[in-house]
Design a protein around this motif. Structure first.
Motif, PDB file in Angstrom:
ATOM      1  N   ARG A 145       1.717 -15.531 -65.401  1.00 38.65           N
ATOM      2  CA  ARG A 145       0.779 -16.514 -65.953  1.00 38.65           C
ATOM      3  C   ARG A 145       1.326 -17.932 -65.854  1.00 38.65           C
ATOM      4  NH1 ARG A 145      -3.332 -16.199 -69.650  1.00 38.65           N
ATOM      5  NH2 ARG A 145      -3.708 -14.232 -68.564  1.00 38.65           N
ATOM      6  N   GLU A 146       2.633 -18.086 -66.075  1.00 32.19           N
ATOM      7  CA  GLU A 146       3.230 -19.423 -66.023  1.00 32.19           C
ATOM      8  C   GLU A 146       3.097 -20.031 -64.630  1.00 32.19           C
ATOM      9  OE1 GLU A 146       7.525 -21.665 -66.845  1.00 32.19           O
ATOM     10  OE2 GLU A 146       7.275 -19.520 -67.255  1.00 32.19           O
ATOM     11  N   VAL A 147       3.363 -19.233 -63.601  1.00 29.10           N
ATOM     12  CA  VAL A 147       3.248 -19.723 -62.230  1.00 29.10           C
ATOM     13  C   VAL A 147       1.806 -20.096 -61.921  1.00 29.10           C
ATOM     14  CG1 VAL A 147       3.432 -19.091 -59.789  1.00 29.10           C
ATOM     15  CG2 VAL A 147       5.224 -18.425 -61.394  1.00 29.10           C
ATOM     16  N   GLN A 148       0.867 -19.263 -62.327  1.00 27.79           N
ATOM     17  CA  GLN A 148      -0.546 -19.548 -62.073  1.00 27.79           C
ATOM     18  C   GLN A 148      -0.977 -20.852 -62.727  1.00 27.79           C
ATOM     19  OE1 GLN A 148      -3.266 -16.331 -62.810  1.00 27.79           O
ATOM     20  NE2 GLN A 148      -1.875 -14.780 -61.997  1.00 27.79           N
ATOM     21  N   GLU A 149      -0.569 -21.049 -63.966  1.00 30.23           N
ATOM     22  CA  GLU A 149      -0.971 -22.262 -64.677  1.00 30.23           C
ATOM     23  C   GLU A 149      -0.340 -23.502 -64.054  1.00 30.23           C
ATOM     24  OE1 GLU A 149      -3.322 -22.511 -66.893  1.00 30.23           O
ATOM     25  OE2 GLU A 149      -3.625 -20.343 -66.716  1.00 30.23           O
ATOM     26  N   GLN A 150       0.886 -23.390 -63.572  1.00 32.00           N
ATOM     27  CA  GLN A 150       1.533 -24.523 -62.913  1.00 32.00           C
ATOM     28  C   GLN A 150       0.767 -24.926 -61.653  1.00 32.00           C
ATOM     29  OE1 GLN A 150       5.501 -23.080 -62.282  1.00 32.00           O
ATOM     30  NE2 GLN A 150       6.204 -23.578 -64.349  1.00 32.00           N
ATOM     31  N   VAL A 151       0.336 -23.931 -60.884  1.00 30.12           N
ATOM     32  CA  VAL A 151      -0.435 -24.222 -59.669  1.00 30.12           C
ATOM     33  C   VAL A 151      -1.794 -24.805 -60.033  1.00 30.12           C
ATOM     34  CG1 VAL A 151      -1.564 -23.203 -57.661  1.00 30.12           C
ATOM     35  CG2 VAL A 151       0.740 -22.478 -58.296  1.00 30.12           C
ATOM     36  N   LEU A 152      -2.446 -24.247 -61.038  1.00 29.74           N
ATOM     37  CA  LEU A 152      -3.775 -24.710 -61.442  1.00 29.74           C
ATOM     38  C   LEU A 152      -3.748 -26.123 -62.003  1.00 29.74           C
ATOM     39  CD1 LEU A 152      -4.980 -21.383 -63.075  1.00 29.74           C
ATOM     40  CD2 LEU A 152      -6.099 -22.510 -61.152  1.00 29.74           C
ATOM     41  N   GLU A 153      -2.650 -26.500 -62.625  1.00 27.32           N
ATOM     42  CA  GLU A 153      -2.552 -27.831 -63.234  1.00 27.32           C
ATOM     43  C   GLU A 153      -2.118 -28.903 -62.233  1.00 27.32           C
ATOM     44  OE1 GLU A 153       0.119 -27.337 -66.467  1.00 27.32           O
ATOM     45  OE2 GLU A 153      -1.258 -26.045 -67.621  1.00 27.32           O
ATOM     46  N   ALA A 154      -1.563 -28.497 -61.117  1.00 23.17           N
ATOM     47  CA  ALA A 154      -1.087 -29.457 -60.119  1.00 23.17           C
ATOM     48  C   ALA A 154      -2.214 -29.811 -59.148  1.00 23.17           C
ATOM     49  CB  ALA A 154       0.094 -28.869 -59.350  1.00 23.17           C
ATOM     50  N   PRO A 155      -2.104 -30.952 -58.453  1.00 26.91           N
ATOM     51  CA  PRO A 155      -3.110 -31.292 -57.432  1.00 26.91           C
ATOM     52  C   PRO A 155      -3.130 -30.237 -56.337  1.00 26.91           C
ATOM     53  CG  PRO A 155      -1.736 -33.196 -57.984  1.00 26.91           C
ATOM     54  CD  PRO A 155      -1.096 -32.008 -58.621  1.00 26.91           C
ATOM     55  N   LEU A 156      -4.326 -29.826 -55.929  1.00 26.26           N
ATOM     56  CA  LEU A 156      -4.493 -28.808 -54.900  1.00 26.26           C
ATOM     57  C   LEU A 156      -4.794 -29.508 -53.581  1.00 26.26           C
ATOM     58  CD1 LEU A 156      -6.666 -26.278 -56.956  1.00 26.26           C
ATOM     59  CD2 LEU A 156      -4.198 -26.174 -56.503  1.00 26.26           C
ATOM     60  N   LYS A 157      -3.862 -29.426 -52.652  1.00 20.34           N
ATOM     61  CA  LYS A 157      -3.988 -30.147 -51.389  1.00 20.34           C
ATOM     62  C   LYS A 157      -5.132 -29.611 -50.547  1.00 20.34           C
ATOM     63  CE  LYS A 157      -1.340 -31.590 -47.309  1.00 20.34           C
ATOM     64  NZ  LYS A 157      -0.019 -31.569 -46.636  1.00 20.34           N
ATOM     65  N   ARG A 158      -5.885 -30.528 -49.940  1.00 17.69           N
ATOM     66  CA  ARG A 158      -7.000 -30.156 -49.085  1.00 17.69           C
ATOM     67  C   ARG A 158      -6.562 -30.144 -47.620  1.00 17.69           C
ATOM     68  NH1 ARG A 158     -12.383 -30.142 -49.679  1.00 17.69           N
ATOM     69  NH2 ARG A 158     -12.267 -31.239 -51.687  1.00 17.69           N
ATOM     70  N   PHE A 159      -6.930 -29.073 -46.892  1.00 18.13           N
ATOM     71  CA  PHE A 159      -6.639 -28.957 -45.466  1.00 18.13           C
ATOM     72  C   PHE A 159      -7.920 -29.005 -44.628  1.00 18.13           C
ATOM     73  CE2 PHE A 159      -3.066 -27.049 -47.648  1.00 18.13           C
ATOM     74  CZ  PHE A 159      -1.978 -27.581 -46.980  1.00 18.13           C
ATOM     75  N   THR A 160      -9.009 -28.473 -45.156  1.00 17.84           N
ATOM     76  CA  THR A 160     -10.319 -28.533 -44.510  1.00 17.84           C
ATOM     77  C   THR A 160     -11.360 -28.789 -45.595  1.00 17.84           C
ATOM     78  OG1 THR A 160     -11.017 -26.219 -44.767  1.00 17.84           O
ATOM     79  CG2 THR A 160      -9.511 -26.709 -42.939  1.00 17.84           C
ATOM     80  N   HIS A 161     -12.605 -28.952 -45.208  1.00 22.58           N
ATOM     81  CA  HIS A 161     -13.646 -29.170 -46.213  1.00 22.58           C
ATOM     82  C   HIS A 161     -13.929 -27.916 -47.025  1.00 22.58           C
ATOM     83  CE1 HIS A 161     -15.941 -27.275 -42.943  1.00 22.58           C
ATOM     84  NE2 HIS A 161     -16.867 -26.984 -43.846  1.00 22.58           N
ATOM     85  N   ARG A 162     -13.365 -26.760 -46.611  1.00 25.61           N
ATOM     86  CA  ARG A 162     -13.562 -25.510 -47.337  1.00 25.61           C
ATOM     87  C   ARG A 162     -12.398 -25.173 -48.271  1.00 25.61           C
ATOM     88  NH1 ARG A 162     -17.247 -22.001 -44.873  1.00 25.61           N
ATOM     89  NH2 ARG A 162     -17.002 -20.791 -46.793  1.00 25.61           N
ATOM     90  N   THR A 163     -11.320 -25.935 -48.217  1.00 19.90           N
ATOM     91  CA  THR A 163     -10.158 -25.646 -49.063  1.00 19.90           C
ATOM     92  C   THR A 163     -10.523 -25.767 -50.538  1.00 19.90           C
ATOM     93  OG1 THR A 163      -8.712 -26.600 -47.367  1.00 19.90           O
ATOM     94  CG2 THR A 163      -7.758 -26.228 -49.538  1.00 19.90           C
ATOM     95  N   ILE A 164     -10.087 -24.809 -51.325  1.00 18.78           N
ATOM     96  CA  ILE A 164     -10.318 -24.858 -52.771  1.00 18.78           C
ATOM     97  C   ILE A 164      -9.434 -25.939 -53.385  1.00 18.78           C
ATOM     98  CG2 ILE A 164     -10.157 -23.583 -54.949  1.00 18.78           C
ATOM     99  CD1 ILE A 164     -10.501 -21.008 -53.358  1.00 18.78           C
ATOM    100  N   THR A 165     -10.063 -26.941 -53.969  1.00 19.41           N
ATOM    101  CA  THR A 165      -9.304 -28.015 -54.617  1.00 19.41           C
ATOM    102  C   THR A 165      -9.685 -28.177 -56.083  1.00 19.41           C
ATOM    103  OG1 THR A 165     -10.946 -29.639 -53.859  1.00 19.41           O
ATOM    104  CG2 THR A 165      -8.998 -29.305 -52.458  1.00 19.41           C
TER     105      THR A 165
END
Length: 255
Positions: A145-165
């Motif tokens: 859970r800790e790892v998931q929350e760290q990823v969810l709270e950080a900026p999610l980099k976009r690679f294409t217009h379909r990337t989940i951000t």
């Protein structure tokens, strides 16, 4: 930097796109003086971590490969999984990936590339953010859970217009991966590519790796490949001693 930090900085100067470097390039990329870089590079050459060619340029040495072979999540896992990967590759003619999680990134420890299909960016040893790949989503969905929350709270980099951000969308996707046991990433990292992935479990039934396939969006229905892919993933899990895979029948077997 400490002495160890300087040595690691020299090794870290090498990247997939920069595998052959001059001493000046090592000095600049490692943030070291030319004299220090020369001394450390010489020590690493003597130890076998670096090799020097006839033109005076440096590259990674074979002794590091020998050490990497001892990593249970690296070459050891790759060797055990190889027969299953080859069977999967020949039966699907798709790109096949074997990956592990390292922090907030997915690292590919094996890739089998198919000809005549979509081009993929991933290569052996390459890293990508967990949220942008099929194998990454499979690993993140089963991380703590800790790892998931760290990823969810950080900026999610976009690679294409379909990337989940969007964190809420990513949270929903991770829940779906846990529910179905399969991750699907459509054009998240590469346009025209669909990745599907399934987790691989270890001796304690914990998720230790992920197996993925990548096909062209118009090549076939990705979910049609799910049965054979999950069978291969469970076969590797059984070979690793996963209790939940011990009684599986009819899995893809290595030759």
């Amino acid at each position: 930097m400490t002495a160890a930090g300087r040595l690691l900085a020299v090794l870290d100067a090498f990247t997939p796109g920069r595998s052959l470097l001059t001493l000046s390039e090592i000095s600049r990329r490692a943030g070291l003086s030319l004299t220090t870089a020369h001394r450390l590079a010489g020590e690493l050459v003597n130890w076998g971590a670096l090799e020097r060619d006839d033109d005076g340029r440096y590259r990674i040495g074979l002794h590091l490969l020998e050490l990497a072979a001892l990593a249970p999540r690296g070459l050891e896992l790759r060797e055990l999984a190889q027969p299953f990967l080859e069977d999967l590759f020949h039966s699907t003619r798709a790109h096949v990936h074997l990956a592990v999680r390292d922090g907030h990134e997915v690292v590919y420890v094996e890739t089998l590339r198919a000809r005549g299909t979509v081009t993929v960016l991933s290569r052996l040893g390459q890293r990508w953010p967990l949220h942008a790949t099929g194998t990454g989503l499979a690993l993140l969905a089963h991380a703590g859970r800790e790892v998931q929350e760290q990823v969810l709270e950080a900026p999610l980099k976009r690679f294409t217009h379909r990337t989940i951000t969007d964190a809420r969308e990513l949270r929903r996707v991770l829940a779906e991966v846990r529910r179905t046991g399969v991750a699907v990433a459509e054009e998240q990292l590469t346009l025209e590519a669909v990745a599907i992935a399934a987790p691989i479990r270890g001796a304690g039934d914990e998720v230790v790796s992920a197996l993925g396939l990548v096909v062209h969006v118009d090549e076939c229905e990705p979910r049609a490949l799910v049965p054979v892919m999950t069978a291969a993933a469970r076969g590797i899990s059984r070979a690793l001693g996963a209790p939940s895979a011990a009684d599986v029948r009819g899995v893809v077997r290595g030759r």
